[in-house]
Design a protein around this motif. Structure first.
Motif, PDB file in Angstrom:
ATOM      1  N   THR A  27       2.514  17.658  47.717  1.00 36.19           N
ATOM      2  CA  THR A  27       3.063  16.629  48.597  1.00 36.19           C
ATOM      3  C   THR A  27       1.991  16.209  49.589  1.00 36.19           C
ATOM      4  O   THR A  27       1.139  17.028  49.967  1.00 36.19           O
ATOM      5  CB  THR A  27       4.314  17.146  49.343  1.00 36.19           C
ATOM      6  N   ASN A  52       5.418  11.081  49.385  1.00 38.16           N
ATOM      7  CA  ASN A  52       4.664  10.191  48.510  1.00 38.16           C
ATOM      8  C   ASN A  52       3.959   9.133  49.358  1.00 38.16           C
ATOM      9  O   ASN A  52       4.319   8.896  50.511  1.00 38.16           O
ATOM     10  CB  ASN A  52       5.576   9.517  47.491  1.00 38.16           C
ATOM     11  N   ASP A 132       5.058   4.802  46.167  1.00 40.50           N
ATOM     12  CA  ASP A 132       5.543   6.146  45.812  1.00 40.50           C
ATOM     13  C   ASP A 132       4.526   6.931  44.992  1.00 40.50           C
ATOM     14  O   ASP A 132       4.887   7.632  44.050  1.00 40.50           O
ATOM     15  CB  ASP A 132       6.872   6.061  45.057  1.00 40.50           C
ATOM     16  N   ARG A 134       2.129   9.795  43.880  1.00 38.11           N
ATOM     17  CA  ARG A 134       2.031  11.247  43.994  1.00 38.11           C
ATOM     18  C   ARG A 134       1.054  11.749  42.952  1.00 38.11           C
ATOM     19  O   ARG A 134       0.759  11.058  41.969  1.00 38.11           O
ATOM     20  CB  ARG A 134       3.394  11.909  43.804  1.00 38.11           C
TER      21      ARG A 134
END
Length: 208
Positions: A27, A52, A132, A134
């Motif tokens: 994260t 994210n 978003d 990641r």
């Protein structure tokens, strides 16, 4: 996870194997951005509640051959950071060779899945974004153990005769990698992952 297994003389041995696929094991905890108004009208980075990354880039000048990208990964040790590795890449050449295999190109392909970013030079003035974003499991080197990390990405032009860099933009991301136990997945115990998104079953039959 293993299911029923049966065996007797003259019969079949059937093994059913269920695979649990980890969806994520990292994260982002912080993002910071620095940019030159010579090249960028604005850059905005922010994190979602899930950790994210969202990024908006307003490029107001064409980026041509000669652009370089310096990437450094550091791990938090005590009160400071220890450098694990550092790359200095020809950005346009790297974009042109994305289908070839290397750690940096794996990371770039991971990034491109989450937004609208340039994939070749010259890079034209436009609005670019990530949504978003990641780190996928496959893009994280297996030798990285759980801990706190800092990824620094600096894009720049070299000045001739040893002059100072002409900064385009620098992105700094703090990352947390961690183990997360999954109690309903015996008998493996803690696994390297934070969510389990998919499962698949494989059957194997042997004639005894």
């Amino acid at each position: 996870m293993w299911h029923a297994t049966t065996f007797s003389a003259g019969r079949r041995l059937q093994l059913n194997l269920t695979l649990y696929v980890a969806d994520s094991c990292s994260t982002f905890t912080n993002v910071s951005v620095e940019y030159s108004p010579e090249f960028c009208g604005s850059i905005r980075g922010r994190l979602t509640p899930q950790g994210n990354l969202n990024l908006d880039i307003h490029l107001n000048r064409t980026l041509r051959q000669g652009l370089r990208t310096a990437i450094t990964l550091q791990q938090r040790v005590g009160g400071g950071y220890q450098t694990l590795f550092s790359y200095d890449l020809d950005t346009c050449r790297t974009l042109g060779e994305l289908l070839q295999s290397s750690l940096m190109k794996v990371w770039l392909r991971n990034v491109f899945r989450y937004g609208h970013l340039p994939t070749r030079c010259p890079i034209q003035p436009a609005l670019y974004d990530l949504r978003d974003f990641r780190l996928e499991n496959y893009s994280i080197p297996g030798y990285l153990r759980p801990g706190l990390f800092r990824l620094n990405d600096t894009n720049y032009y070299r000045r001739p005769r040893g002059g100072r860099r002409r900064l385009v933009a620098t992105f700094t991301l703090d990352i947390k990698l961690y183990y997360n136990g999954k109690p309903d997945v015996p008998p493996f115990g803690p696994l390297f992952g934070c969510t389990f998104a998919s499962r698949s079953a494989t059957s194997l039959e042997l004639i005894a």
